[in-house]
Write a protein that holds these residues in place. Structure first.
Motif, PDB file in Angstrom:
ATOM      1  N   LEU A 240      39.276  39.919  33.278  1.00 10.86           N
ATOM      2  CA  LEU A 240      38.682  39.077  34.318  1.00 10.86           C
ATOM      3  C   LEU A 240      40.013  38.296  34.895  1.00 10.86           C
ATOM      4  CD1 LEU A 240      36.286  37.096  32.055  1.00 10.86           C
ATOM      5  CD2 LEU A 240      35.873  38.864  34.095  1.00 10.86           C
ATOM      6  N   ARG A 241      41.291  38.210  34.237  1.00 13.35           N
ATOM      7  CA  ARG A 241      42.548  37.260  34.752  1.00 13.35           C
ATOM      8  C   ARG A 241      43.557  38.389  35.504  1.00 13.35           C
ATOM      9  NH1 ARG A 241      46.087  35.984  32.163  1.00 13.35           N
ATOM     10  NH2 ARG A 241      45.764  36.959  30.191  1.00 13.35           N
ATOM     11  N   THR A 242      43.409  39.695  35.364  1.00 16.20           N
ATOM     12  CA  THR A 242      44.433  40.684  35.984  1.00 16.20           C
ATOM     13  C   THR A 242      43.720  41.665  36.805  1.00 16.20           C
ATOM     14  OG1 THR A 242      44.486  42.360  34.144  1.00 16.20           O
ATOM     15  CG2 THR A 242      45.893  40.329  33.845  1.00 16.20           C
ATOM     16  N   LYS A 243      44.308  42.208  37.513  1.00 17.28           N
ATOM     17  CA  LYS A 243      44.096  43.438  38.594  1.00 17.28           C
ATOM     18  C   LYS A 243      44.558  45.000  37.887  1.00 17.28           C
ATOM     19  CE  LYS A 243      43.932  40.740  42.688  1.00 17.28           C
ATOM     20  NZ  LYS A 243      44.346  40.757  44.121  1.00 17.28           N
ATOM     21  N   GLY A 244      44.820  44.979  36.649  1.00 20.59           N
ATOM     22  CA  GLY A 244      45.216  46.172  35.968  1.00 20.59           C
ATOM     23  C   GLY A 244      44.067  47.210  35.853  1.00 20.59           C
ATOM     24  N   LYS A 266      32.012  48.603  24.634  1.00 22.25           N
ATOM     25  CA  LYS A 266      30.635  48.651  25.068  1.00 22.25           C
ATOM     26  C   LYS A 266      29.654  48.301  23.777  1.00 22.25           C
ATOM     27  CE  LYS A 266      27.006  51.017  27.348  1.00 22.25           C
ATOM     28  NZ  LYS A 266      26.575  52.100  27.853  1.00 22.25           N
ATOM     29  N   LYS A 267      30.112  48.502  22.715  1.00 23.19           N
ATOM     30  CA  LYS A 267      29.361  48.242  21.487  1.00 23.19           C
ATOM     31  C   LYS A 267      29.519  46.580  21.066  1.00 23.19           C
ATOM     32  CE  LYS A 267      29.164  48.850  16.390  1.00 23.19           C
ATOM     33  NZ  LYS A 267      29.620  49.783  15.356  1.00 23.19           N
ATOM     34  N   ASN A 274      34.233  48.153  33.386  1.00 22.38           N
ATOM     35  CA  ASN A 274      34.051  47.962  34.806  1.00 22.38           C
ATOM     36  C   ASN A 274      32.806  47.178  35.192  1.00 22.38           C
ATOM     37  OD1 ASN A 274      36.271  49.588  35.692  1.00 22.38           O
ATOM     38  ND2 ASN A 274      35.329  51.396  35.264  1.00 22.38           N
ATOM     39  N   SER A 275      31.882  47.282  34.295  1.00 24.55           N
ATOM     40  CA  SER A 275      30.634  46.422  34.576  1.00 24.55           C
ATOM     41  C   SER A 275      30.928  44.955  34.501  1.00 24.55           C
ATOM     42  CB  SER A 275      29.533  46.995  33.818  1.00 24.55           C
ATOM     43  OG  SER A 275      29.064  48.170  33.997  1.00 24.55           O
ATOM     44  N   VAL A 276      31.833  44.554  33.282  1.00 27.61           N
ATOM     45  CA  VAL A 276      32.214  43.401  33.105  1.00 27.61           C
ATOM     46  C   VAL A 276      32.857  42.632  34.464  1.00 27.61           C
ATOM     47  CG1 VAL A 276      33.689  41.640  31.777  1.00 27.61           C
ATOM     48  CG2 VAL A 276      32.141  43.236  30.632  1.00 27.61           C
TER      49      VAL A 276
END
Length: 281
Positions: A240-244, A266-267, A274-276
């Motif tokens: 959420l915070r980086t573009k890595g 995912k578990k 990627n979905s997050v």
């Protein structure tokens, strides 16, 4: 029933061939006169009949049917039988016997024996239980299979945990401080790819097995589970915070396997990384 074996100086001794090969020996001592002993390993003594006094640590212990004693390697003690003598069932075992497996294979077998009582008096029911365990171990002691060793180690640990290993209030407080130290260490280093339980154990000066048992007992999860939780939480935050890239984030969080990271993420969160990231953009 075997009579005791004595050194030339009158000290009791185990059968070294058995003890060196297996790390464990069950014996029965029939004592009728004063005998001296210097423990060659851990020793559990159960008085099954007769009476005696045991001199140890500047104290004289009055022992009779049901007396249980626990000595460490190097402990020196004298046994003075009374009347017609005393019959004692003995389990002697080494560190090798208690830790025969790879440290990352079995962790629940480790016991911290340093905080112990060396004498207690069993009730008749407790005596029957411990005697039954002694007979079962005697029957199994030459079987070197992993399953059989696990059984015997667990049985010995049950005797000691239930009767001889102390966890007093001050010890519980010490354990709490140790766990806090472990948590602090994990927070500082969980993202390292070479992180290991051994490194944690070295940090708190304990064995890996005992460190794992203590942490799980206090926290309700293993050190590995706690580390995984922290790694995944960090990965979520970095998404959420980086573009890595997801691969770079996985590596920076300490994961050696990208596929394992994807499955674990995912578990835990129910979505792929990627979905997050897409949902939050």
């Amino acid at each position: 029933m075997n009579d005791c074996i004595l050194n030339n100086d009158g000290h009791l001794k185990p059968d070294y061939d058995i003890l060196n090969e297996l790390g464990l020996e069950c014996m029965e001592w029939n004592l009728t006169s004063l005998t001296k002993n210097s423990a060659y390993s851990f020793e559990i003594l159960l008085v099954s009949s007769g009476e005696c006094t045991v001199d140890f640590n500047f104290e004289t212990l009055e022992c009779t049917h049901g007396s249980l004693l626990f000595f460490h390697c190097g402990d020196m003690y004298d046994i003075a039988p009374k009347g017609d003598g005393v019959h004692i069932r003995v389990i002697t075992f080494t560190d090798f016997f208690m830790y025969p497996f790879e440290s990352n294979t079995i962790t629940f077998l480790s016991v911290n024996y340093s905080n112990r009582k060396y004498f207690t008096q069993l009730s008749e029911k407790e005596f029957e239980i411990v005697s039954d365990i002694w007979f079962k171990i005697e029957q199994r002691q030459k079987d070197l299979s992993a399953f059989n060793r696990i059984y015997m180690i667990s049985a010995i640990n049950w005797i000691l945990f239930d009767n001889m290993v102390i966890e007093a209030g001050d010890l519980r407080e010490d354990n709490k401080r140790i766990v806090e130290k472990i948590i602090s260490y994990v927070h500082d280093s969980f993202f390292r790819s070479d992180f290991s339980v051994k490194s944690v154990a070295d940090h708190v000066c304990l064995t890996p097995n005992y460190t794992s048992v203590l942490f799980k007992k206090k926290m309700g999860m293993s050190i590995q589970q706690f580390v995984l939780k922290r790694r995944l939480e960090l990965a979520y935050d970095m998404l959420l915070r980086t573009k890595g890239t997801v691969s770079d984030i996985s590596e920076k969080c300490g994961f050696n396997s990208f596929s394992y990271f994807m499955r674990a993420f995912k578990k835990k969160y129910g979505h792929t990384p990627n979905s997050v990231r897409k949902k939050q953009s």
